[in-house]
Write a protein that holds these residues in place. Structure first.
Motif, PDB file in Angstrom:
ATOM      1  N   SER A 151       0.828  -1.209   0.000  1.00 31.43           N
ATOM      2  CA  SER A 151       0.000   0.000   0.000  1.00 31.43           C
ATOM      3  C   SER A 151       0.859   1.254   0.000  1.00 31.43           C
ATOM      4  O   SER A 151       0.541   2.229  -0.677  1.00 31.43           O
ATOM      5  CB  SER A 151      -0.898   0.015   1.230  1.00 31.43           C
ATOM      6  OG  SER A 151      -1.508  -1.221   1.412  1.00 31.43           O
ATOM      7  N   ARG A 181      -1.179  -9.849  -4.023  1.00 32.11           N
ATOM      8  CA  ARG A 181      -1.775  -8.959  -3.028  1.00 32.11           C
ATOM      9  C   ARG A 181      -1.572  -9.444  -1.598  1.00 32.11           C
ATOM     10  O   ARG A 181      -1.455 -10.624  -1.340  1.00 32.11           O
ATOM     11  CB  ARG A 181      -3.292  -8.892  -3.218  1.00 32.11           C
ATOM     12  CG  ARG A 181      -3.738  -8.365  -4.527  1.00 32.11           C
ATOM     13  CD  ARG A 181      -5.135  -8.870  -4.797  1.00 32.11           C
ATOM     14  NE  ARG A 181      -5.753  -8.081  -5.841  1.00 32.11           N
ATOM     15  CZ  ARG A 181      -6.401  -6.948  -5.631  1.00 32.11           C
ATOM     16  NH1 ARG A 181      -6.574  -6.502  -4.408  1.00 32.11           N
ATOM     17  NH2 ARG A 181      -6.898  -6.257  -6.623  1.00 32.11           N
ATOM     18  N   TYR A 182      -1.527  -8.463  -0.682  1.00 33.14           N
ATOM     19  CA  TYR A 182      -1.773  -8.746   0.737  1.00 33.14           C
ATOM     20  C   TYR A 182      -2.387  -7.482   1.314  1.00 33.14           C
ATOM     21  O   TYR A 182      -2.281  -6.417   0.717  1.00 33.14           O
ATOM     22  CB  TYR A 182      -0.496  -9.166   1.471  1.00 33.14           C
ATOM     23  CG  TYR A 182       0.637  -8.171   1.407  1.00 33.14           C
ATOM     24  CD1 TYR A 182       0.694  -7.105   2.293  1.00 33.14           C
ATOM     25  CD2 TYR A 182       1.660  -8.301   0.474  1.00 33.14           C
ATOM     26  CE1 TYR A 182       1.748  -6.196   2.239  1.00 33.14           C
ATOM     27  CE2 TYR A 182       2.697  -7.401   0.402  1.00 33.14           C
ATOM     28  CZ  TYR A 182       2.737  -6.348   1.297  1.00 33.14           C
ATOM     29  OH  TYR A 182       3.759  -5.446   1.237  1.00 33.14           O
ATOM     30  N   SER A 183      -3.045  -7.612   2.455  1.00 38.23           N
ATOM     31  CA  SER A 183      -3.806  -6.468   2.952  1.00 38.23           C
ATOM     32  C   SER A 183      -2.888  -5.423   3.597  1.00 38.23           C
ATOM     33  O   SER A 183      -1.754  -5.711   3.965  1.00 38.23           O
ATOM     34  CB  SER A 183      -4.833  -6.935   3.972  1.00 38.23           C
ATOM     35  OG  SER A 183      -4.155  -7.349   5.132  1.00 38.23           O
ATOM     36  N   THR A 184      -3.413  -4.203   3.714  1.00 40.25           N
ATOM     37  CA  THR A 184      -2.672  -3.121   4.359  1.00 40.25           C
ATOM     38  C   THR A 184      -2.335  -3.490   5.802  1.00 40.25           C
ATOM     39  O   THR A 184      -1.234  -3.231   6.287  1.00 40.25           O
ATOM     40  CB  THR A 184      -3.526  -1.845   4.353  1.00 40.25           C
ATOM     41  OG1 THR A 184      -3.954  -1.601   3.022  1.00 40.25           O
ATOM     42  CG2 THR A 184      -2.739  -0.654   4.855  1.00 40.25           C
TER      43      THR A 184
END
Lengths: 362, 252
Positions: free
Chosen positions: A216, B108-111
């Motif tokens: 992110s 992907r991986y989460s925040t």
């Protein structure tokens, strides 16, 4: 393969180093303070150093990492300070355990500020540059001024709310006024101390640093560097802008919690654009995107005005001259060169590196 | 099998028909060249295909899927990636991180797991690094991985843009003047890299280029655009000898 390993460790290593330095500084200050080798002046500033550092690194997330100029950061600090103080005052007799109550207060301050970060972020992040700066400035002032005229109290009938004065709350005899408009909230339990403040600073630092070095965080920096290219590789611009902005707001809220639980009275007038600009000065002085620099700048600039008090009327004049001088010379090539050659990290690095080599040799 | 099928695509800016009834059909695995004099509307075609501009009319099908009027993000997710004529890199990120940004939607991986450094973070980040190095190796950039993108020489910056686009795992790649500003040896290297990535990924490519040596050397088909409309379309040897095309480029 080897290169990858080194890269993995780089951010973790850098985190460990920074946390290590914070702990060392903490130990030194704490020992000085308990053994009575510290002036009262400095003692009173210990918690302030921490919350100003948290404000600085959280704003750095918006300014340095997201690349958006925000002049309303004090507004989020204000929200964190007021909501948590409000909670602590109401619950002071209900929840006896200080640790639980204060932890909840921190969570409430962070979450409320974070929610406001999302709401304001959705509105203002369509803008950028000067326009964004002006709008965030306005929002900061709105938050401050609204809290300046709010009166909230409670009695056996529950909560009462007014924007006129204390009398219009119509409280019963057992009623207590918690937020008194311009007088703010007074008598918040003073739960913040240097140790808790340092722990929160370390947590805030770890959160921001880990965020920056994650998927992110890279997306956020990609948006900063080139929005069109970020879109072309499928990055959701709005989502990541708001994510970074609200994370920054939530951590500013944590700084606010420390603020309101450190002094007897919180007044919203303290959170004007003066404070926002001051936080921005820490960020710019410490270097955009440089978390360590932000913390160092915050600590030095918190202590400096207090030590310049002997100058009396000339205090702020000298303070601003010092600021200008530091701004001019801090990022001068010669100064950067000097910092590189005298870097503490390199010193430790070479010592550790030597040991490693020796071990390998043996 | 058609990879890209465009019918009657058009856009006007004010009174100017920048692109007018543009139609093209590109087969899977094909390398198509898009050429034309300056201001012919080549980059506008790219901007229409990738969603930067919304077309006034026409239809774009990517492997049968209608992507007309979608946002650049959705079009990228549908499988179209591009590079830019004026290089657009993430200047302050390392070469490796530039490619990892390209992998954003692929791996992907989460925040939260990033902030808390959960095991999924370490595992996924490791996989991301491996994938990124794979792409960098194809373009010969693996030794630059640690450098900042802005510090790369010009030719390598162009290659990094291709690497970043490739990382999004596209079905179709649009290259906007990949050889612009390159010296002859860099251009040769680029041609080799493009040939190689076609072999490895079997990817379909549409490229804009002014370097006729490159166009004639690697393109299987050429589309010539002039004043927003089609001037010629076909194999390089016949298109480049077409008197109309020569006239458009050199004048009468």
């Amino acid at each position: 393969m080897k290169a990858k390993l080194l890269n993995m460790n780089k951010s973790t290593r850098s985190n460990l180093f920074t946390v290590g330095v914070i702990v060392i500084v903490y130990t030194v200050f704490q020992t000085m303070s308990t053994t009575g080798n510290m002036s009262n002046l400095l003692k009173n500033l210990l918690v302030a150093m921490c919350y100003y550092s948290i404000m600085a690194i959280s704003l750095n997330l918006t300014v340095g990492i997201l690349g958006q100029l925000s002049l309303g950061h004090a507004g989020f600090v204000c929200i964190g300070a007021f909501t948590s103080a409000f909670f602590s005052k109401i619950m002071v007799n209900t929840i006896d355990n200080t640790i639980i109550r204060f932890s909840l207060a921190i969570l409430i301050g962070a979450i409320t500020a974070g929610i406001f970060g999302v709401i304001i972020g959705v509105i203002v992040l369509r803008l950028s540059g000067d326009y964004l700066a002006i709008v965030t400035l306005a929002f900061g002032e709105i938050i401050k001024n609204v809290l300046n005229v709010i009166y909230i109290g409670y009695d056996s009938n529950g909560l009462a709310f007014s924007m006129e004065d204390t009398a219009s709350l119509n409280l019963m005899e057992d009623g207590v006024v918690i937020i008194k408009g311009a007088q703010g909230i007074s008598g918040t339990p003073r739960n913040a101390n240097f140790t808790i403040a340092v722990i929160l600073l370390i947590l805030a630092y770890m959160i921001i640093s880990n965020f920056i070095n994650s998927r992110s965080g890279r997306a956020v920096m990609a948006i900063r560097d080139n929005r069109i290219a970020a879109e072309s590789v499928g990055i959701n611009i709005t989502k990541y802008k708001i994510l970074a902005f609200s994370l920054s707001a939530a951590l500013a809220g944590v700084a606010g919690v420390l603020y309101s639980h450190n002094i007897a009275t919180v007044q919203s007038t303290k959170f004007g654009y003066n404070m926002s600009i001051m936080i921005l000065v820490y960020v710019v002085l410490g270097g955009m995107g440089n978390l360590r620099g932000s913390m160092i700048a915050a600590v030095i600039l918190t202590v400096l005005p207090e030590y310049l008090r002997f100058l009396r009327d000339y205090r702020m004049l000298i303070y601003s001259i010092v600021l200008i001088a530091v701004m001019l010379y801090n990022w001068a090539p010669a100064c950067i060169e000097w910092r590189k050659s005298h870097s503490l990290k390199d010193l430790i690095g070479t010592v550790v590196g030597k040991n490693r080599k020796e071990k390998k040799g043996a | 099998m058609e990879m890209l099928s465009v019918k009657n695509l058009g856009i006007s800016f004010g009174g100017l028909h920048a692109v007018d009834s543009f139609s093209i059909s590109i087969k899977k695995g094909e390398l198509y060249g898009l050429i034309g004099p300056n201001g012919a509307g080549k980059t506008t075609v790219f901007n229409l295909l990738t969603g930067v501009y919304k077309p006034d009319m026409g239809q774009i099908l990517l492997e049968g899927q209608n992507i007309t009027g979608l946002s650049p993000i959705e079009i990228n997710k549908a499988g179209m990636a591009r590079t830019f004529q004026n290089i657009r890199l993430f200047d302050n990120l390392s070469v490796l991180d530039n490619v990892k940004v390209g992998l954003h939607n692929e791996i992907r991986y989460s925040t939260i797991s990033g902030i808390l450094r959960l095991p999924s973070y370490r595992k996924t980040e490791k996989r991301m690094n491996e994938e990124a190095y794979k792409v960098l190796e194809v373009l010969g950039l693996e030794n630059e991985a640690k450098n900042l993108a802005t510090n790369l020489p010009y030719g390598k910056q162009r290659k990094l843009e291709i690497a970043r686009a490739l990382a999004t795992n596209p079905k179709m790649l649009l290259l906007d003047e990949p050889a612009a500003g390159m010296n002859p040896s860099e251009t040769d290297e680029l041609m080799e890299a493009i040939t190689q990535l076609r072999e490895i990924y079997g990817i379909t490519i549409l490229l804009i280029e002014h370097d006729m040596k490159l166009v004639a050397g690697i393109c299987e088909n050429i589309f010539v655009l002039n004043f927003g409309t089609k001037l010629a379309n076909g194999a390089p040897s016949e298109v480049l000898n077409n008197p109309e095309v020569i006239k458009a480029y050199l004048g009468e």
